[in-house]
Scaffold this motif. Structure first.
Motif, PDB file in Angstrom:
ATOM      1  N   THR A 143       0.824  -1.196   0.199  1.00 23.21           N
ATOM      2  CA  THR A 143      -0.164  -0.071  -0.109  1.00 23.21           C
ATOM      3  C   THR A 143       0.884   1.348  -0.037  1.00 23.21           C
ATOM      4  O   THR A 143       2.134   1.292   0.356  1.00 23.21           O
ATOM      5  CB  THR A 143      -0.836  -0.030   1.321  1.00 23.21           C
ATOM      6  N   ARG A 144       0.143   2.200  -0.526  1.00 22.24           N
ATOM      7  CA  ARG A 144       0.723   3.673  -0.188  1.00 22.24           C
ATOM      8  C   ARG A 144      -0.282   4.425   0.232  1.00 22.24           C
ATOM      9  O   ARG A 144      -1.369   4.349  -0.220  1.00 22.24           O
ATOM     10  CB  ARG A 144       1.244   4.448  -1.901  1.00 22.24           C
ATOM     11  N   TYR A 145       0.024   5.119   1.360  1.00 23.70           N
ATOM     12  CA  TYR A 145      -0.933   5.796   2.197  1.00 23.70           C
ATOM     13  C   TYR A 145      -0.560   7.246   2.284  1.00 23.70           C
ATOM     14  O   TYR A 145       0.542   7.465   2.520  1.00 23.70           O
ATOM     15  CB  TYR A 145      -1.437   5.007   3.470  1.00 23.70           C
ATOM     16  N   GLN A 146      -1.742   8.173   2.426  1.00 20.76           N
ATOM     17  CA  GLN A 146      -1.434   9.462   2.776  1.00 20.76           C
ATOM     18  C   GLN A 146      -2.467   9.949   3.751  1.00 20.76           C
ATOM     19  O   GLN A 146      -3.646   9.749   3.715  1.00 20.76           O
ATOM     20  CB  GLN A 146      -1.540  10.242   1.368  1.00 20.76           C
ATOM     21  N   LEU A 147      -1.761  10.602   4.645  1.00 17.59           N
ATOM     22  CA  LEU A 147      -2.716  11.276   5.605  1.00 17.59           C
ATOM     23  C   LEU A 147      -2.797  12.707   5.250  1.00 17.59           C
ATOM     24  O   LEU A 147      -1.616  13.691   5.244  1.00 17.59           O
ATOM     25  CB  LEU A 147      -2.165  11.064   7.225  1.00 17.59           C
ATOM     26  N   ILE A 148      -4.139  13.131   5.106  1.00 14.22           N
ATOM     27  CA  ILE A 148      -4.354  14.346   4.512  1.00 14.22           C
ATOM     28  C   ILE A 148      -4.969  15.254   5.600  1.00 14.22           C
ATOM     29  O   ILE A 148      -5.953  14.712   6.316  1.00 14.22           O
ATOM     30  CB  ILE A 148      -5.344  14.451   3.483  1.00 14.22           C
ATOM     31  N   ASP A 149      -4.663  16.455   5.892  1.00  9.34           N
ATOM     32  CA  ASP A 149      -5.376  17.375   6.916  1.00  9.34           C
ATOM     33  C   ASP A 149      -6.427  18.006   6.287  1.00  9.34           C
ATOM     34  O   ASP A 149      -6.444  18.643   5.135  1.00  9.34           O
ATOM     35  CB  ASP A 149      -4.296  18.569   7.263  1.00  9.34           C
ATOM     36  N   LEU A 150      -7.884  17.702   6.630  1.00  9.68           N
ATOM     37  CA  LEU A 150      -9.028  18.337   5.876  1.00  9.68           C
ATOM     38  C   LEU A 150      -8.865  19.661   6.001  1.00  9.68           C
ATOM     39  O   LEU A 150      -9.545  20.130   5.163  1.00  9.68           O
ATOM     40  CB  LEU A 150     -10.136  17.730   6.448  1.00  9.68           C
ATOM     41  N   ALA A 151      -8.417  20.426   6.890  1.00  9.84           N
ATOM     42  CA  ALA A 151      -8.679  21.874   7.092  1.00  9.84           C
ATOM     43  C   ALA A 151      -7.842  22.638   6.006  1.00  9.84           C
ATOM     44  O   ALA A 151      -8.268  23.559   5.474  1.00  9.84           O
ATOM     45  CB  ALA A 151      -8.320  22.264   8.455  1.00  9.84           C
ATOM     46  N   ASP A 164       3.178  10.577   3.926  1.00  6.16           N
ATOM     47  CA  ASP A 164       3.214   9.805   2.653  1.00  6.16           C
ATOM     48  C   ASP A 164       4.082   8.716   2.694  1.00  6.16           C
ATOM     49  O   ASP A 164       5.325   8.958   2.916  1.00  6.16           O
ATOM     50  CB  ASP A 164       3.546  10.762   1.493  1.00  6.16           C
ATOM     51  N   ALA A 165       3.571   7.399   2.818  1.00 10.26           N
ATOM     52  CA  ALA A 165       4.335   6.496   3.096  1.00 10.26           C
ATOM     53  C   ALA A 165       3.988   5.141   2.618  1.00 10.26           C
ATOM     54  O   ALA A 165       2.920   4.995   1.931  1.00 10.26           O
ATOM     55  CB  ALA A 165       4.594   6.232   4.723  1.00 10.26           C
ATOM     56  N   THR A 166       4.559   4.180   2.651  1.00  4.93           N
ATOM     57  CA  THR A 166       4.046   2.717   2.234  1.00  4.93           C
ATOM     58  C   THR A 166       4.274   1.739   3.359  1.00  4.93           C
ATOM     59  O   THR A 166       4.734   1.960   4.424  1.00  4.93           O
ATOM     60  CB  THR A 166       5.126   2.175   1.204  1.00  4.93           C
ATOM     61  N   ALA A 167       3.451   0.737   3.176  1.00  9.00           N
ATOM     62  CA  ALA A 167       3.459  -0.284   3.974  1.00  9.00           C
ATOM     63  C   ALA A 167       3.190  -1.652   3.242  1.00  9.00           C
ATOM     64  O   ALA A 167       2.332  -1.389   2.294  1.00  9.00           O
ATOM     65  CB  ALA A 167       2.287  -0.247   5.106  1.00  9.00           C
ATOM     66  N   GLY A 168       3.571  -2.723   3.556  1.00 12.07           N
ATOM     67  CA  GLY A 168       3.072  -4.032   3.084  1.00 12.07           C
ATOM     68  C   GLY A 168       3.604  -5.244   3.713  1.00 12.07           C
ATOM     69  O   GLY A 168       4.372  -5.220   4.797  1.00 12.07           O
ATOM     70  N   SER A 169       3.067  -6.419   3.102  1.00 10.68           N
ATOM     71  CA  SER A 169       3.329  -7.734   3.995  1.00 10.68           C
ATOM     72  C   SER A 169       3.207  -8.564   2.878  1.00 10.68           C
ATOM     73  O   SER A 169       2.403  -8.393   1.638  1.00 10.68           O
ATOM     74  CB  SER A 169       2.605  -8.133   5.174  1.00 10.68           C
ATOM     75  N   ASP A 170       3.950  -9.853   3.037  1.00  8.58           N
ATOM     76  CA  ASP A 170       3.513 -11.137   2.093  1.00  8.58           C
ATOM     77  C   ASP A 170       3.452 -12.457   2.572  1.00  8.58           C
ATOM     78  O   ASP A 170       3.871 -12.504   3.874  1.00  8.58           O
ATOM     79  CB  ASP A 170       4.670 -11.165   0.945  1.00  8.58           C
ATOM     80  N   ALA A 171       2.611 -13.286   2.038  1.00  4.47           N
ATOM     81  CA  ALA A 171       2.483 -14.423   2.813  1.00  4.47           C
ATOM     82  C   ALA A 171       2.688 -15.603   1.483  1.00  4.47           C
ATOM     83  O   ALA A 171       2.440 -15.390   0.324  1.00  4.47           O
ATOM     84  CB  ALA A 171       1.037 -14.899   3.284  1.00  4.47           C
ATOM     85  N   GLY A 172       3.462 -16.710   1.900  1.00  5.94           N
ATOM     86  CA  GLY A 172       3.517 -17.847   1.160  1.00  5.94           C
ATOM     87  C   GLY A 172       2.326 -18.877   1.145  1.00  5.94           C
ATOM     88  O   GLY A 172       1.756 -19.166   2.365  1.00  5.94           O
ATOM     89  N   ILE A 173       2.038 -19.552  -0.009  1.00  4.63           N
ATOM     90  CA  ILE A 173       0.900 -20.373   0.186  1.00  4.63           C
ATOM     91  C   ILE A 173       1.348 -21.585  -0.731  1.00  4.63           C
ATOM     92  O   ILE A 173       1.724 -21.610  -1.797  1.00  4.63           O
ATOM     93  CB  ILE A 173      -0.324 -19.523  -0.620  1.00  4.63           C
ATOM     94  N   ASP A 174       0.973 -22.741  -0.091  1.00  3.10           N
ATOM     95  CA  ASP A 174       0.955 -24.016  -1.008  1.00  3.10           C
ATOM     96  C   ASP A 174      -0.066 -24.188  -1.847  1.00  3.10           C
ATOM     97  O   ASP A 174      -1.200 -24.094  -1.406  1.00  3.10           O
ATOM     98  CB  ASP A 174       1.038 -25.314   0.125  1.00  3.10           C
ATOM     99  N   ILE A 175       0.195 -24.700  -3.019  1.00  2.00           N
ATOM    100  CA  ILE A 175      -1.043 -25.030  -4.105  1.00  2.00           C
ATOM    101  C   ILE A 175      -1.153 -26.539  -3.820  1.00  2.00           C
ATOM    102  O   ILE A 175      -0.187 -27.246  -4.022  1.00  2.00           O
ATOM    103  CB  ILE A 175      -0.413 -24.649  -5.519  1.00  2.00           C
ATOM    104  N   THR A 176      -2.251 -26.973  -3.542  1.00  2.82           N
ATOM    105  CA  THR A 176      -2.617 -28.362  -3.414  1.00  2.82           C
ATOM    106  C   THR A 176      -3.285 -28.814  -4.575  1.00  2.82           C
ATOM    107  O   THR A 176      -3.543 -28.191  -5.602  1.00  2.82           O
ATOM    108  CB  THR A 176      -3.574 -28.503  -2.416  1.00  2.82           C
TER     109      THR A 176
END
Length: 165
Positions: free
Chosen positions: A99-107, A114-126
């Protein structure tokens, strides 16, 4: 007695180390109330819906406060197959949620974070397509929670630093 005295002497420097809880006094802290003033903009796709729900759950600390900030999130959900068998079929997948996320001051309309976050996971295919799809969906749910936790923690650090709790 000597052991207790030694522990007391060793623990004394920790009191002066400057560490303090991020949320201070709990739900009434400046950081927690600032997090409660964030509205989360809608996010596209099912992965965005899951992430938005996780963010709303974590940010709703302050209760019925008026939004002062808006959190805009752009999401990238990707599944990559790898680990090929002899028949050229994949044996593993990697689900990545970035993700890329931004916190905006509404006023003011100013972008505060303005930053990024992420994660990942491994999955076995059965051999069962249903089990593979279920594993992919389960991974997406977990990743959404992990990314939401990361975003909220970073926003809490931002508010803690800027509001000088």
């Amino acid at each position: 007695m000597k052991r207790a005295l030694a522990l007391l002497i060793l623990a004394a420097p920790l009191a002066a180390c400057g560490l303090r809880p991020l949320y201070g006094t709990g739900a009434g802290s400046a950081t927690a109330s600032a997090l409660g003033e964030i509205e989360v903009a809608p996010i596209d796709e099912r992965s965005g819906w899951l992430l938005r729900n996780a963010l709303v759950d974590r940010l709703a600390v302050g209760g019925d406060s008026t939004a002062r900030y808006r959190l805009d999130v752009i999401i990238d959900d990707d599944i990559t197959k790898f680990g090929l068998r002899g028949d050229a079929g994949a044996t593993r997948e990697r689900r990545t949620l970035r993700t890329r996320y931004q916190l905006i001051d509404l006023a003011t309309g100013e972008t505060l974070v303005d930053a990024t976050a992420g994660s990942d996971a491994g999955i076995d295919i059965t051999s069962s397509p249903y089990a593979t799809v279920a594993a992919e969906q389960s991974a997406l749910e977990r990743l959404s929670m992990e990314v939401a936790d990361d975003i909220v923690a970073r926003l809490a650090l931002y508010f803690d630093r800027t509001r000088g709790q």
